[in-house]
Design an enzyme around this catalytic site. Structure first.
Site, short mmCIF file in Angstrom:
data_model
loop_
_atom_site.label_atom_id
_atom_site.label_comp_id
_atom_site.label_asym_id
_atom_site.label_seq_id
_atom_site.Cartn_x
_atom_site.Cartn_y
_atom_site.Cartn_z
CB THR A 148 -1.48 -69.32 58.52
OG1 THR A 148 -1.21 -70.18 59.60
CG2 THR A 148 -0.48 -68.19 58.58
NE ARG A 200 2.06 -76.98 65.77
CZ ARG A 200 1.82 -76.19 64.72
NH1 ARG A 200 1.08 -75.12 64.87
NH2 ARG A 200 2.28 -76.49 63.55
N GLY A 206 3.75 -73.35 66.31
CA GLY A 206 4.27 -73.62 64.97
C GLY A 206 5.29 -72.57 64.54
N1 ASP Z 1 2.02 -72.64 59.75
C1 ASP Z 1 0.90 -72.67 60.64
C2 ASP Z 1 1.24 -73.49 61.83
O1 ASP Z 1 1.88 -74.50 61.68
C3 ASP Z 1 -0.32 -73.20 60.02
C4 ASP Z 1 -0.56 -72.73 58.62
O2 ASP Z 1 0.13 -71.92 58.09
O3 ASP Z 1 -1.48 -73.20 58.00
O4 ASP Z 1 0.82 -73.16 62.90
#
Ligand code: ASP
Length: 314
Positions: free
Chosen positions: A181, A209, A211
């Site tokens: 991310t 999904r 996030g």
């Molecule tokens: N928070 C992001 C997600 O769950 C992934 C990440 O930040 O590494 O999609």
């Protein structure tokens, strides 16, 4: 927390999904540092031409989206089908305008699309084919799946599939290892704060999904008090309204930015699951906060002097 207070500037993260130290070569580390610096300088350029904090966040995030190194835009993780679906969001602190997209596959800069949702639609969050249709209507070209594909992420998908086989949780035992991310927070000359986040999500994620990254208050938040962009195991960030909780501790509890961020990252998140993630944040006075409970987080900041500083591990 850095001791520094910036007048105008940008602070960024490139995710907590840092390579383990033993897999990080000097060449790769130099590439990551250069990528972070380029993103910071893009944000700085906008601010030095008196652009807004929103524009600075978008400029910084776009550079990381275009880099194959980070899990956002080009170089995003694949879902369980082997398809890339990306999420992004943006928020401005003064009037709490926000925009977000989830599940887009053919948009080169999801954060730019989130900005357009904020500025040119009546809505906050658009998803999937509807978000892509909005992108076309706004003149954003369709980008082929091959542009986003990297061999490294494909290998990571195969590893994740092998490790997750037969388990109820497709993410396996160590979800942040499949994370990434990118995000930015900025303060401009008018004192406006903004935050933006963009991601390909977790490797091998279930089809559909979403996030925390495109969810206002979970992965991204900006108010008159603070701007926050998160990275980590999205489900935990959603269930704890992490980005808003930083604001709430400041607004209702009188906490400083540093105390609020540390409490959320190390107590709320860290006490439940060590290694769940981190965040970058700014307060109204330009204090910068980096908090993470993982071994590393790609990160950096630049102030009005234009001298970028970057770090990876603790
Ligand atoms: N928070 C992001 C997600 O769950 C992934 C990440 O930040 O590494 O999609």
């Amino acid at each position: 927390m850095t001791e520094h207070r910036l007048e105008t500037g940008v602070a960024i993260h490139g995710g907590v999904g840092t390579l383990p130290v033993d897999r990080m070569t000097p060449e790769l580390e130099a590439d990551y540092r250069a990528g972070l610096r380029d993103a910071l300088l893009a944000g700085h350029d906008v601010l030095s031409l008196r652009g807004t904090a929103v524009e600075a966040c978008v400029a910084a995030v776009r550079v990381m989206e275009d880099s194959p190194l980070f899990n956002a835009g080009r170089g995003s993780n694949f879902d369980e089908r082997g398809v890339i679906t990306m999420d992004a969001s943006i928020m401005r602190g003064d009037d709490r305008q926000a925009g977000a997209v989830a599940g887009v596959s053919d948009v080169r800069s999801p954060v730019r699309l989130a900005q357009l949702v904020m500025e040119r639609s009546e809505h906050v969050l658009l998803t999937d084919a509807g978000a892509e249709a909005f992108a076309r209507a706004q003149g954003m070209e369709e980008t082929e799946p091959a542009f986003f594909h990297t061999d490294r992420r494909w290998e990571e998908l195969e590893l994740a599939r092998a490790a997750g086989a037969g388990r109820p949780n497709v993410l396996g035992d160590d979800p942040t290892a499949k994370a990434g991310t990118v995000g930015a927070v900025a303060r401009d000359a008018s004192g406006l704060l903004a935050a933006a986040t963009s991601t390909g999500g977790m490797a091998n994620k279930t089809w559909g999904r979403v996030g925390d990254s495109p969810i206002i208050g979970a992965g991204t938040w900006a108010s008159e008090l603070c701007a926050v962009s998160c990275t980590g195991w999205g489900e935990l960030f959603l269930r704890n309204a992490v980005a808003f909780d930083v604001h709430a501790r400041m607004a209702y509890g009188g906490a400083s930015l540093g105390a609020a961020a540390e409490a959320v990252v190390h107590h709320t998140l860290g006490a439940r699951v060590a290694g769940s993630g981190g965040l970058v944040a700014l307060d109204a006075e330009g204090r910068i906060e980096f908090s993470f409970n993982t071994p590393g987080m790609y990160r950096g900041w630049v102030d009005e002097t234009g001298e970028p500083r970057v770090a990876i591990y603790r």
